[in-house]
Design a protein around this motif. Sequence first.
Motif, PDB file in Angstrom:
ATOM      1  N   SER A 180       0.817  -1.223   0.000  1.00 26.42           N
ATOM      2  CA  SER A 180       0.000   0.000   0.000  1.00 26.42           C
ATOM      3  C   SER A 180       0.848   1.270   0.000  1.00 26.42           C
ATOM      4  N   HIS A 181       2.130   1.184   0.384  1.00 23.29           N
ATOM      5  CA  HIS A 181       2.924   2.410   0.454  1.00 23.29           C
ATOM      6  C   HIS A 181       3.416   2.863  -0.925  1.00 23.29           C
ATOM      7  N   VAL A 182       3.287   1.970  -1.913  1.00 25.52           N
ATOM      8  CA  VAL A 182       3.845   2.283  -3.237  1.00 25.52           C
ATOM      9  C   VAL A 182       3.203   3.527  -3.839  1.00 25.52           C
ATOM     10  N   LEU A 185       4.722   6.639  -1.092  1.00 23.83           N
ATOM     11  CA  LEU A 185       6.163   6.895  -0.970  1.00 23.83           C
ATOM     12  C   LEU A 185       6.891   6.894  -2.319  1.00 23.83           C
ATOM     13  N   HIS A 186       6.516   5.952  -3.199  1.00 22.96           N
ATOM     14  CA  HIS A 186       7.291   5.792  -4.439  1.00 22.96           C
ATOM     15  C   HIS A 186       6.611   6.427  -5.652  1.00 22.96           C
ATOM     16  N   ARG A 187       5.583   7.253  -5.428  1.00 23.86           N
ATOM     17  CA  ARG A 187       4.777   7.697  -6.582  1.00 23.86           C
ATOM     18  C   ARG A 187       5.594   8.455  -7.626  1.00 23.86           C
ATOM     19  N   GLN A 339      14.289   5.315  -0.106  1.00 24.43           N
ATOM     20  CA  GLN A 339      13.007   5.802   0.421  1.00 24.43           C
ATOM     21  C   GLN A 339      12.500   4.821   1.468  1.00 24.43           C
ATOM     22  N   ASP A 340      12.571   3.531   1.137  1.00 25.32           N
ATOM     23  CA  ASP A 340      12.143   2.507   2.094  1.00 25.32           C
ATOM     24  C   ASP A 340      13.048   2.488   3.319  1.00 25.32           C
ATOM     25  N   ALA A 341      14.365   2.384   3.074  1.00 31.97           N
ATOM     26  CA  ALA A 341      15.300   2.209   4.188  1.00 31.97           C
ATOM     27  C   ALA A 341      15.250   3.390   5.156  1.00 31.97           C
TER      28      ALA A 341
HETATM   29 FE   LIG Z   1       8.957   0.389  -0.957  1.00 34.44          FE
END
Ligand SMILES: [Fe+2]
Length: 428
Positions: A180-182, A185-187, A339-341
Amino acid sequence: MLRKEQNDYLCQTGPGTPMGNMFRAYWMPALLSEELPEPDCPPVRVKLMGERLLAFRDSEGKLGLIDEFCAHRGVSLWFARNEQCGLRCPYHGWKFDVTGQCVEVPSEPAESGYAKKIKLKSYPLIERGHVLWTYMGPPEKQPPLPEFEFATVPLKQSFVTKRIQECNWLQAMEGGIDSSHVSWLHRGDLSNDPLFKGAAGNKYNMQDLSPVFEVVENDGGLLIGARRNAEDDQYYWRITPWVMPCYTGVPPRGDHPIHGHFWVPIDDENCWAWSYDYHPTRELTDKEVSAMQDGKGIHVKYVPGTYIPLANKTNDYLMDRAAQKAGRTFSGIEGIGMQDASLQESMGPVCDRTKENLVGTDNGIIMARHRLLRAAKALADKGVTPPGVDPEHHKVRQAALLLKRDVHYKEGAREALKVKPGVRQTSV
Ligand SMILES: [Fe+2]
Ligand code: FES
């Protein structure tokens, strides 16, 4: 939410802990092949699940993973000379082979047989798909070799990296099954990153920011399906496989290589984030490989000569507030991997799960924790082999596809989720 005891149970993987014993039932990625490129090359320090080890390749090319410290008086064998089929401690010259067997104690007469009685702890180390894998459990329980597709396709069809992540393995892994974060956060990267952009499916990620999660149990772990609205009475499904304990697959986009991760504990406050890319039916192009080497997609740029990300905690991950404001990146951090880390590390070295408030999109995470707790307990209490040890469980693919709204993905994506050598991934 977890109680503190449950959180500790899941996060601690040192020797003798229940989760540590469970991790030791599997083959785990330990090093990249590139770290031990040739016979008698320099040995490499390896810390896994709290154990300090040393990997080396001897004069005949044989691989070894042994206790880091000399059996004589505890010198780190990282300083050793790698010569004539063994590591020679530079302090007093004791020598050890790839199995940890001491083969020479120069101060003792050879006929005394003293060296034969000395053996360092050692684990098998095997090479498969750019990766050196180890098994740290009881020798009599050693499973067959891993069969993850990224590690079994021809080498030119895959690309693998690793980076240090400064947090416990579980919060890193939970990011890998949180589809769901894609959309948030990664848009920015869906339309910019050379290894993500251009896929027809990306538009559904951007249009529907409230995916519905349907999680189902699979032999080796879970399938986490995220459903978004699409046209013509269809849903766009992204299906993330999780193979216990720490393998996750990112659903594919268009004909881009497929990617995913392994999240391997270094100790309780650090882990290796392994990132793989592969294509089931073709070699990766030069363009794709140079993008990966340049830290695009899920890979990162490094502090030269290390596996430490260039953007890291000490420099606030090179936060760019102007890019954040302008929407070039949603969080201000560049690159999907960091972004994830950055966010996962910001939770602290071990996330306090007594304080969280989980919602529907966290169903995959909730079920994964239960499955881990159940399996570790069954192993501890009854010696039951955990899911994901059997190599058949590795043969699952991530998928992205459109299905009619009345078709459940477990049916509609059944074939797409199977590894079929020579058959392209199912992806939109
Ligand atoms: Fe991610
Ligand atoms: S400490 Fe290694 S030989 Fe003495």
